[in-house]
Design a protein around this motif. Structure first.
Motif, short mmCIF file in Angstrom:
data_model
loop_
_atom_site.label_atom_id
_atom_site.label_comp_id
_atom_site.label_asym_id
_atom_site.label_seq_id
_atom_site.Cartn_x
_atom_site.Cartn_y
_atom_site.Cartn_z
N GLY A 66 0.77 -1.23 0.00
CA GLY A 66 0.00 0.00 0.00
C GLY A 66 0.80 1.28 0.00
O GLY A 66 0.22 2.36 -0.11
N LYS A 67 2.13 1.19 0.08
CA LYS A 67 2.89 2.45 0.17
C LYS A 67 2.85 3.23 -1.14
O LYS A 67 2.82 4.47 -1.12
N GLY A 68 2.83 2.54 -2.28
CA GLY A 68 2.76 3.24 -3.55
C GLY A 68 1.42 3.94 -3.74
O GLY A 68 1.37 5.11 -4.14
N SER A 69 0.34 3.22 -3.48
CA SER A 69 -0.99 3.82 -3.61
C SER A 69 -1.17 4.98 -2.65
O SER A 69 -1.73 6.03 -3.01
N THR A 70 -0.69 4.82 -1.43
CA THR A 70 -0.81 5.89 -0.44
C THR A 70 0.00 7.10 -0.87
O THR A 70 -0.44 8.25 -0.73
N SER A 71 1.19 6.86 -1.41
CA SER A 71 2.00 7.97 -1.91
C SER A 71 1.28 8.71 -3.04
O SER A 71 1.31 9.94 -3.12
N ALA A 72 0.61 7.95 -3.91
CA ALA A 72 -0.13 8.57 -5.01
C ALA A 72 -1.28 9.42 -4.49
O ALA A 72 -1.54 10.53 -4.99
N LEU A 73 -1.99 8.94 -3.47
CA LEU A 73 -3.08 9.71 -2.86
C LEU A 73 -2.55 11.00 -2.24
O LEU A 73 -3.14 12.08 -2.41
N LEU A 74 -1.45 10.90 -1.52
CA LEU A 74 -0.86 12.08 -0.88
C LEU A 74 -0.46 13.12 -1.92
O LEU A 74 -0.77 14.31 -1.78
N ALA A 75 0.25 12.68 -2.95
CA ALA A 75 0.72 13.62 -3.97
C ALA A 75 -0.46 14.25 -4.71
O ALA A 75 -0.43 15.45 -5.03
N ALA A 76 -1.50 13.47 -4.98
CA ALA A 76 -2.65 14.00 -5.72
C ALA A 76 -3.38 15.06 -4.90
O ALA A 76 -3.82 16.09 -5.44
N ALA A 77 -3.54 14.83 -3.60
CA ALA A 77 -4.23 15.81 -2.76
C ALA A 77 -3.41 17.10 -2.64
O ALA A 77 -3.96 18.21 -2.71
N LEU A 78 -2.10 16.97 -2.45
CA LEU A 78 -1.25 18.16 -2.38
C LEU A 78 -1.29 18.93 -3.70
O LEU A 78 -1.34 20.17 -3.71
N GLY A 79 -1.29 18.20 -4.81
CA GLY A 79 -1.38 18.86 -6.10
C GLY A 79 -2.71 19.57 -6.30
O GLY A 79 -2.76 20.67 -6.87
N ALA A 80 -3.79 18.95 -5.84
CA ALA A 80 -5.11 19.57 -5.96
C ALA A 80 -5.21 20.86 -5.14
O ALA A 80 -6.01 21.74 -5.46
N GLN A 81 -4.39 20.97 -4.10
CA GLN A 81 -4.35 22.19 -3.30
C GLN A 81 -3.60 23.31 -4.03
O GLN A 81 -3.68 24.47 -3.63
N GLY A 82 -2.89 22.95 -5.09
CA GLY A 82 -2.15 23.95 -5.84
C GLY A 82 -0.67 23.98 -5.57
O GLY A 82 0.06 24.81 -6.11
#
Length: 440
Positions: A66-82
């Motif tokens: 799950g570390k790859g999927s979790t990393s993808a979720l983290l990066a996507a949320a930070l990116g959505a914040q701008g």
């Protein structure tokens, strides 16, 4: 060692990397000797570079599953914040450099060139460096040079002695662990947990996914010793799956002390385990020093994708790719099949690394498989297809061997379509990625 030139370019970089030790290509008993495992060279390198990994706040993610999927979720949320976000993950069949990503996309080689020019003079005089260490340093250097607002850094193997562990992150995240890489990390869950817990730093917030009892005890003890605040998924942060289908799922996440502040989120990732990953990512984002709004988390989690993890390719036959390569990952895959594809029968296309726990990998899935094609990726540690087919048959599966992956995929898809089966590809990160490359 390369001759230092005024313009150190991409051919120089690729040539330099090709001469370095790539420990992932060798069996663990040959590559990993306890007396040679240390961070001395990596620590020297980042010191000579001026500690680039400390020029931005980061999230450091370890675990077996799950570390790859979790990393993808983290990066996507930070990116959505701008925010401008760096993401570093491994492994990648197409080369280690494919794991260096910026704002959701792999960094082109041409954009890595300037970062390499500033890295090379220091790396050239440390001959003991490994391939993974140099690429990790390049990721750190590039993220610093382009000025990312935040970075998500996935551990390569273990934690304590992983090259990424020169990092002092804003938040450490430890996803579920399993028996893996036992020749390197230890032959018990407690021993492996101690290695994973090596990323816990004094005073730095830790988010821990639900763990086996003995592993959780080790991690709690380490957090106490390091005076590191600990948030546990399943205790401090709770979640519930509300609905799911082949396109994704809806989950509800809340802090146990504030149930009235629960948030409902849409995930494009399949499987109950991804709901657990989302809860860990949510907890980590709430502890992160940069603010991330609920709207950004919602948008990022809905948009996040992680190739080769329960990735459905529609058509005839429907093809499902999953990088499951540990017993726990196989159990998660089996549960996801029951949830998202309850009426689908499957033909398996299986390829594993020679050091994997094959019986544990097969046990949860055998009852859902009609037959199997045994194949192998191009990775040097792949189990030969003939040996794998023999072991699959010994486990009670009808199995054929096809060493050439492209041929195995073609034959498997044809047979699955004829028999009205789905094609399930699993057993290796490298296998899933190579199948994706063929299908693309």
């Amino acid at each position: 060692m390369l001759k230092l030139s005024v313009a150190t370019n991409i051919p120089d970089l690729l040539g330099f990397l090709s001469k370095l030790r790539d420990l992932s290509l060798k069996p663990q008993m040959e590559a990993w000797q306890p007396d040679t495992l240390n961070l001395d060279a990596m620590q020297q390198l980042v010191q000579d570079l001026g500690q680039p990994q400390q020029r931005y706040p980061s999230l450091h993610v370890a675990g077996s599953n799950g570390k790859g999927s979790t990393s993808a979720l983290l990066a996507a949320a930070l990116g959505a914040q701008g925010y401008r976000v760096g993401l570093y993950t491994s492994p990648h069949l197409s080369g280690q450099l494919a794991g260096i990503r910026l704002d959701g996309a792999p960094v082109p080689l041409s954009e890595l060139e300037q970062s390499w020019q500033s890295l090379y003079p220091q790396a050239a005089w440390l001959p003991q460096l490994t391939l993974f260490e140099v690429v990790t340093a390049l990721a750190f250097q590039h993220f610093a040079r382009v000025g990312v607002d935040a970075a998500v850094i996935e551990v390569g193997l273990g934690g304590r002695l992983d090259a990424t562990n020169v990092l002092s992150p804003a938040v450490s995240v430890i996803m579920p662990i399993d028996l893996e890489h036992t020749r390197v990390l230890g032959d018990s869950l407690a021993a492996i947990a101690a290695e994973k817990a090596g990323i816990i730093k004094p005073g730095i917030q830790v988010v821990m996914a639900a763990q086996p009892t003995e592993a959780a005890a080790v991690m709690r003890k380490t957090a106490i010793e390091q005076d590191a605040p600990l948030t546990e998924v399943g205790q401090d942060v709770l979640y519930e799956r509300l609905a799911w289908d082949r396109r994704g799922q809806h989950v509800r996440i809340w802090a146990s002390e504030r149930p009235d502040e629960a948030v409902d989120l849409r995930l494009g990732l399949l499987g109950a385990h991804q709901a657990a990953n989302a809860a860990a990512a949510y907890a980590a984002l709430k502890a992160f020093p940069l603010p991330v709004s609920g709207e950004a988390i919602s948008a990022g989690f809905a948009a996040a994708r992680w190739p080769g993890r329960l990735q459905l390719i529609e058509g005839q036959p429907p093809t499902l790719l999953d990088a499951a390569h540990t017993p726990a990952a196989a159990r998660a895959l089996a549960a996801a099949l029951d949830d998202h594809f309850p009426d689908q029968r499957w033909l398996a296309l299986v390829g594993v690394s020679a050091d994997k726990h094959l019986d544990g990998l097969l046990a949860p899935l055998k009852g859902r498989l009609q037959a199997a094609w045994a194949t192998q990726s191009s990775h040097s540690r792949a189990m030969p297809a003939a040996e794998l087919a023999q072991r699959l048959r010994a486990a009670g599966l009808e199995a054929r061997a096809a060493p050439r992956l492209a041929e195995a995929l073609k034959a498997g898809r044809e047979l699955a379509a004829t028999e009205q089966l789905g094609l399930l590809v699993f057993g290796s990160v490298f296998l899933a990625e190579e199948v994706l490359n063929i299908l693309d």
